[in-house]
Motif scaffolding. Structure first.
Motif, mmCIF file in Angstrom:
data_model
loop_
_atom_site.group_PDB
_atom_site.id
_atom_site.type_symbol
_atom_site.label_atom_id
_atom_site.label_comp_id
_atom_site.label_asym_id
_atom_site.label_seq_id
_atom_site.Cartn_x
_atom_site.Cartn_y
_atom_site.Cartn_z
ATOM 1 N N LEU A 1 0.841 -1.193 0.000
ATOM 2 C CA LEU A 1 0.000 0.000 0.000
ATOM 3 C C LEU A 1 0.880 1.248 0.000
ATOM 4 C CD1 LEU A 1 -2.884 1.162 0.255
ATOM 5 C CD2 LEU A 1 -2.552 1.111 2.722
ATOM 6 N N LEU A 2 0.637 2.143 -0.943
ATOM 7 C CA LEU A 2 1.375 3.400 -1.014
ATOM 8 C C LEU A 2 0.553 4.559 -0.479
ATOM 9 C CD1 LEU A 2 2.963 3.072 -4.562
ATOM 10 C CD2 LEU A 2 4.049 2.666 -2.358
ATOM 11 N N ALA A 3 -0.711 4.609 -0.833
ATOM 12 C CA ALA A 3 -1.594 5.688 -0.400
ATOM 13 C C ALA A 3 -3.031 5.197 -0.488
ATOM 14 C CB ALA A 3 -1.411 6.930 -1.264
ATOM 15 N N SER A 4 -3.857 5.773 0.372
ATOM 16 C CA SER A 4 -5.273 5.417 0.375
ATOM 17 C C SER A 4 -6.073 6.650 0.736
ATOM 18 C CB SER A 4 -5.524 4.301 1.390
ATOM 19 O OG SER A 4 -6.881 3.962 1.411
ATOM 20 N N GLY A 5 -7.254 6.734 0.198
ATOM 21 C CA GLY A 5 -8.124 7.861 0.484
ATOM 22 C C GLY A 5 -9.555 7.478 0.186
ATOM 23 N N ARG A 6 -10.411 8.458 0.164
ATOM 24 C CA ARG A 6 -11.824 8.195 -0.102
ATOM 25 C C ARG A 6 -12.003 7.806 -1.561
ATOM 26 N NH1 ARG A 6 -16.204 12.512 1.516
ATOM 27 N NH2 ARG A 6 -16.447 11.211 3.341
ATOM 28 N N GLY A 7 -12.239 6.520 -1.791
ATOM 29 C CA GLY A 7 -12.542 6.034 -3.124
ATOM 30 C C GLY A 7 -11.360 5.604 -3.966
ATOM 31 N N PHE A 8 -10.136 5.612 -3.418
ATOM 32 C CA PHE A 8 -9.000 5.168 -4.219
ATOM 33 C C PHE A 8 -7.965 4.488 -3.334
ATOM 34 C CE2 PHE A 8 -7.053 8.916 -2.514
ATOM 35 C CZ PHE A 8 -5.695 8.633 -2.494
ATOM 36 N N LEU A 9 -7.090 3.753 -3.991
ATOM 37 C CA LEU A 9 -6.002 3.050 -3.320
ATOM 38 C C LEU A 9 -4.838 2.979 -4.298
ATOM 39 C CD1 LEU A 9 -5.774 0.782 -0.762
ATOM 40 C CD2 LEU A 9 -5.638 -0.662 -2.741
ATOM 41 N N ALA A 10 -3.666 3.443 -3.881
ATOM 42 C CA ALA A 10 -2.464 3.342 -4.712
ATOM 43 C C ALA A 10 -1.585 2.266 -4.109
ATOM 44 C CB ALA A 10 -1.719 4.673 -4.753
#
Length: 97
Positions: free
Chosen positions: A57-66
């Motif tokens: 997991l690199l980044a996560s937020g509302r509605g997305f995941l990198a």
């Protein structure tokens, strides 16, 4: 009255062109994620469902995941876990370092 009709026709033609360009862009990026097998992807969908996929997991937020992919089947696995769109990250600037 003819000028208003012409203006509307031009506006609808322009809006249709913009919609077509956006559709080609979105479909092309989604297809590129399947064909290119990228090392980093951005998946759009519910992050709680997508977090179960194998990868870093690199980044996560509302509605997305990198995430950094673990193997060649990560993109397909993201779609199976409920991602509605997966894009490859084509530059090195995405994600936290």
């Amino acid at each position: 009255m003819p000028m208003i009709t012409r203006a509307r026709r031009r506006l609808f033609r322009f809006a249709g062109g913009v919609a077509a360009v956006l559709a080609v862009w979105f479909i092309g990026m989604a297809a590129a994620a399947l064909v290119v097998t990228p090392t980093v992807v951005v998946a759009f969908g519910d992050p709680s469902q997508l977090a179960g996929v194998d990868g870093d997991l690199l980044a996560s937020g509302r509605g997305f995941l990198a995430m950094r992919t673990a193997d060649d089947d990560t993109v397909k696995s993201l779609y199976q876990h409920g991602a509605w769109l997966v894009w490859p990250v084509l530059t090195a600037g995405c994600g936290r370092r």
